[in-house]
Design a protein around this motif. Structure first.
Motif, PDB file in Angstrom:
ATOM      1  N   PRO A  11       0.841  -1.194   0.000  1.00 41.06           N
ATOM      2  CA  PRO A  11       0.000   0.000   0.000  1.00 41.06           C
ATOM      3  C   PRO A  11       0.883   1.253   0.000  1.00 41.06           C
ATOM      4  O   PRO A  11       2.086   1.172   0.287  1.00 41.06           O
ATOM      5  CB  PRO A  11      -0.780  -0.132   1.314  1.00 41.06           C
ATOM      6  N   PRO A  12       0.337   2.414  -0.305  1.00 39.08           N
ATOM      7  CA  PRO A  12       1.162   3.622  -0.450  1.00 39.08           C
ATOM      8  C   PRO A  12       1.964   4.008   0.789  1.00 39.08           C
ATOM      9  O   PRO A  12       3.037   4.591   0.674  1.00 39.08           O
ATOM     10  CB  PRO A  12       0.125   4.706  -0.793  1.00 39.08           C
ATOM     11  N   HIS A  13       1.478   3.667   1.981  1.00 43.45           N
ATOM     12  CA  HIS A  13       2.111   4.128   3.218  1.00 43.45           C
ATOM     13  C   HIS A  13       3.050   3.093   3.823  1.00 43.45           C
ATOM     14  O   HIS A  13       3.526   3.266   4.955  1.00 43.45           O
ATOM     15  CB  HIS A  13       1.022   4.444   4.252  1.00 43.45           C
ATOM     16  N   TRP A  14       3.356   2.037   3.123  1.00 41.46           N
ATOM     17  CA  TRP A  14       4.026   0.883   3.732  1.00 41.46           C
ATOM     18  C   TRP A  14       5.362   1.238   4.387  1.00 41.46           C
ATOM     19  O   TRP A  14       5.676   0.749   5.479  1.00 41.46           O
ATOM     20  CB  TRP A  14       4.234  -0.218   2.692  1.00 41.46           C
ATOM     21  N   LEU A  15       6.157   2.078   3.733  1.00 46.91           N
ATOM     22  CA  LEU A  15       7.485   2.385   4.290  1.00 46.91           C
ATOM     23  C   LEU A  15       7.360   3.149   5.589  1.00 46.91           C
ATOM     24  O   LEU A  15       8.106   2.898   6.552  1.00 46.91           O
ATOM     25  CB  LEU A  15       8.313   3.170   3.281  1.00 46.91           C
ATOM     26  N   TRP A  16       6.412   4.075   5.650  1.00 45.74           N
ATOM     27  CA  TRP A  16       6.244   4.851   6.892  1.00 45.74           C
ATOM     28  C   TRP A  16       5.809   3.952   8.039  1.00 45.74           C
ATOM     29  O   TRP A  16       6.238   4.151   9.182  1.00 45.74           O
ATOM     30  CB  TRP A  16       5.230   5.973   6.672  1.00 45.74           C
ATOM     31  N   ALA A  17       4.959   2.964   7.744  1.00 45.23           N
ATOM     32  CA  ALA A  17       4.522   2.046   8.801  1.00 45.23           C
ATOM     33  C   ALA A  17       5.708   1.264   9.361  1.00 45.23           C
ATOM     34  O   ALA A  17       5.840   1.100  10.585  1.00 45.23           O
ATOM     35  CB  ALA A  17       3.461   1.090   8.260  1.00 45.23           C
ATOM     36  N   LEU A  18       6.593   0.775   8.491  1.00 45.30           N
ATOM     37  CA  LEU A  18       7.762   0.033   8.966  1.00 45.30           C
ATOM     38  C   LEU A  18       8.726   0.928   9.725  1.00 45.30           C
ATOM     39  O   LEU A  18       9.265   0.540  10.779  1.00 45.30           O
ATOM     40  CB  LEU A  18       8.475  -0.625   7.781  1.00 45.30           C
ATOM     41  N   LEU A  19       8.958   2.134   9.215  1.00 50.20           N
ATOM     42  CA  LEU A  19       9.892   3.042   9.890  1.00 50.20           C
ATOM     43  C   LEU A  19       9.341   3.519  11.231  1.00 50.20           C
ATOM     44  O   LEU A  19      10.097   3.679  12.205  1.00 50.20           O
ATOM     45  CB  LEU A  19      10.211   4.235   8.986  1.00 50.20           C
ATOM     46  N   GLU A  20       8.029   3.757  11.307  1.00 51.27           N
ATOM     47  CA  GLU A  20       7.428   4.133  12.595  1.00 51.27           C
ATOM     48  C   GLU A  20       7.658   3.046  13.637  1.00 51.27           C
ATOM     49  O   GLU A  20       8.007   3.323  14.791  1.00 51.27           O
ATOM     50  CB  GLU A  20       5.922   4.360  12.432  1.00 51.27           C
ATOM     51  N   THR A  21       7.441   1.807  13.234  1.00 54.08           N
ATOM     52  CA  THR A  21       7.645   0.693  14.166  1.00 54.08           C
ATOM     53  C   THR A  21       9.109   0.571  14.548  1.00 54.08           C
ATOM     54  O   THR A  21       9.441   0.337  15.721  1.00 54.08           O
ATOM     55  CB  THR A  21       7.135  -0.613  13.546  1.00 54.08           C
ATOM     56  N   ALA A  22      10.006   0.750  13.580  1.00 59.70           N
ATOM     57  CA  ALA A  22      11.438   0.706  13.884  1.00 59.70           C
ATOM     58  C   ALA A  22      11.825   1.798  14.861  1.00 59.70           C
ATOM     59  O   ALA A  22      12.658   1.578  15.754  1.00 59.70           O
ATOM     60  CB  ALA A  22      12.242   0.837  12.590  1.00 59.70           C
ATOM     61  N   ALA A  23      11.220   2.969  14.726  1.00 60.82           N
ATOM     62  CA  ALA A  23      11.520   4.064  15.646  1.00 60.82           C
ATOM     63  C   ALA A  23      11.036   3.765  17.058  1.00 60.82           C
ATOM     64  O   ALA A  23      11.671   4.139  18.043  1.00 60.82           O
ATOM     65  CB  ALA A  23      10.886   5.363  15.133  1.00 60.82           C
TER      66      ALA A  23
END
Length: 537
Positions: free
Chosen positions: A343-355
């Motif tokens: 989905p369009p937001h996939w990278l932000w979801a992974l980076l948010e969790t990594a943060a």
């Protein structure tokens, strides 16, 4: 964290709950409970163990009956599940009298239900919603099953007509022959639809009564917790945008031009911030080079393409990408399969969790099938204690038993939560530089593919960088993984050989340590979330 030091809530989520101490008892007596109660393996094991525990502790009767009721609500065409639940409910009655009478009336139509169940499940398990609708159209149900017919109709609409599904859920709420029978499923379905609109507050409000009625339901608790307390941006934040500058997205492919084109179309629609994309053609002989070049021309983000003359296998391809100067300097490296539809937001979801989890070695997500009802392929994988499971090999003592948590479950929001994991699928995952430096890349033992990502995650966990699953991110996968891909005895044998190879990489002590670590992290996470939920009840 040892189990005995885990502190569960001091408050009960509902007046019907026998007491907070039962959480501790569930954790001790139901060995898979902490991992969740969705999916056949976890659900059936938890129910069986709850009934065993009830023989000497009557407190377990309530959760056992509740589990039976929930299993039937999810598959209300099954006369066997209905019969099991009614036998449990007789031991610890909790239904209104008219609801119990209605269910008993349904069971008297057992032969009709069995026929309906066979036809319905054939369509549902194949993901053929039109066939399910045809079953309802061509099999008029008698008045005692009118509420059931409406419930099934709502199920077929969840994935392609949210407005009509919401209307049917409201109708079910108003029917005396349906509301008390399907209250849990109605609440979960309504929350699922609201979550799709981005209204997390309304989804949480819809889900809360279901959890209060089923306070033993681990998946409900974790999903409700994250709806209430987990901040999730629909796009980049200042922090994740800064992280994207040090992120590279890697994808390797071999002779899969058609699914690759679909995967790259989705990637082109993604918001990647300032991340770069690196593509590796692993010696393809089809139209793959043209697909890659077309994507590089139109992509709205920087793209580099590498080409190898032969297929070197998945582990070597991943390591080849990791060795490139731009990737070696990156702080975060995302790997995508060439048939993953993000989905369009996939990278932000992974980076948010990594943060949120700076010690995580890998951040994975929920992987589902490509079509409704989007059956689960992967979420938070866990390790079972070595002594709990028999070996799957005749001449090898198997110790790394990976729990396929919820495999095949339809998308209903009950895995949309952030949880610790022993390993996450490599279909779409984010690796961190400290974990790569400490645990290394992918083991060539697993060429051409299978289990290289799991082995890397386990090695990373032993180095102090365990995995986390960002279950609120759902990625569609055009194919499947692991044993589900095996079409011939040779393919299955190769996959099993790689599983045997993974066993040889870890000592008995390490296998036990990994299972204990996974259990402790999962239990600690659950206790924290239940305590937080208890503060707002």
């Amino acid at each position: 964290m040892p189990m005995q030091s885990t502190t569960f809530p001091n408050r009960s989520p509902s007046p019907a709950w026998p007491g907070p101490a039962l959480y501790d008892a569930l954790a001790r007596r139901l060995l898979l409970w902490k991992f969740g109660v969705q999916g056949r393996v976890c659900a059936e094991a938890s129910l069986e163990q709850a009934l065993t525990a009830a023989a000497d502790d009557a407190r377990f009767l309530g959760p056992a009956a509740g589990m039976g009721f929930w299993m039937w609500q999810q598959r209300p065409t099954s006369p066997d599940l209905l019969e099991t639940f009614l036998s449990l409910e007789r031991l610890t009655p909790f239904l209104p009298g008219h609801a119990r009478t209605a269910l008993q009336g349904m069971l008297r139509l057992k032969t009709l239900l069995a026929s309906l169940d066979a036809a319905w499940q054939t369509g549902w398990e194949a993901g053929d919603l039109s066939r399910c609708r045809e079953v309802l159209r061509t099999r008029p149900l008698p008045p005692p099953l009118a509420g059931l017919a409406l419930r099934l109709q709502a199920q077929t609409l969840l994935y392609d007509d949210a407005t009509a599904a919401m209307d049917l859920l409201a109708q079910l709420d108003r029917r005396q022959d349906a509301a008390p029978l399907f209250a849990g499923w109605i609440a979960v379905a309504r929350a699922f639809l609201l979550r799709q609109t981005g209204d997390h507050a309304a989804a949480a409000q819809a889900l809360r009564p279901a959890w209060q009625a089923m306070p033993w339901h681990v998946n409900l608790a974790c999903s409700l917790h994250d709806l209430l307390f987990l901040p999730r941006a629909c796009g980049a934040t200042a922090q994740t945008l800064a992280m994207s500058r040090r992120t590279v997205i890697c994808l390797y492919t071999w002779n899969k031009a058609r699914p690759l084109a679909q995967a790259l179309d989705a990637l082109a629609r993604s918001d990647l911030g300032e991340a770069r994309v690196l593509l590796l053609d692993n010696g393809s002989a089809d139209a793959t080079p043209a697909v890659l070049e077309d994507y590089a021309r139109r992509a709205p983000h920087p793209v580099d393409i590498l080409t190898l003359p032969v297929n070197i296998g998945a582990p070597a391809a991943r390591n080849w990408l990791l060795a490139q100067p731009g990737v070696a300097a990156a702080q975060w490296v995302a790997f995508l399969d060439d048939d993953a539809i993000v989905p369009p937001h996939w990278l932000w979801a992974l980076l948010e969790t990594a943060a949120r989890h700076p010690q995580a070695g890998a951040v994975g997500c929920q992987i589902v099938g490509p079509h409704a009802p989007f059956p689960l392929q992967a979420a938070d994988f866990h390790l079972l204690p070595p002594a709990l499971c028999p070996s799957g090999f005749v001449d090898l003592r198997e110790r790394l038993h990976i729990l396929d948590n919820g495999l095949g479950e339809p998308a209903l929001g009950l895995f949309d939560h952030e949880r610790p994991a022993a390993t996450v699928t490599g279909c779409c995952h984010l690796l961190t530089r400290p974990a790569l430096d400490a645990g290394g890349g992918f083991d060539l033992t697993f060429s051409p593919s299978q289990f290289d990502d799991a082995a890397r995650d386990l090695r990373s966990a032993l180095a102090g960088f365990p995995a986390v699953c960002a279950g609120h991110l759902r990625v569609r996968h055009l194919q499947h993984s692991s044993l589900s891909q095996a079409r011939t005895p040779f393919q299955e044998a190769r996959i099993r050989a790689n599983k045997a190879a993974m066993e040889g990489l870890f000592s008995d002590e390490e296998a036990g340590q990994l299972a204990a670590m996974d259990s402790a992290r999962t239990l600690e996470d659950l206790a924290r979330k239940l305590n937080r939920l208890g503060e707002v009840e």
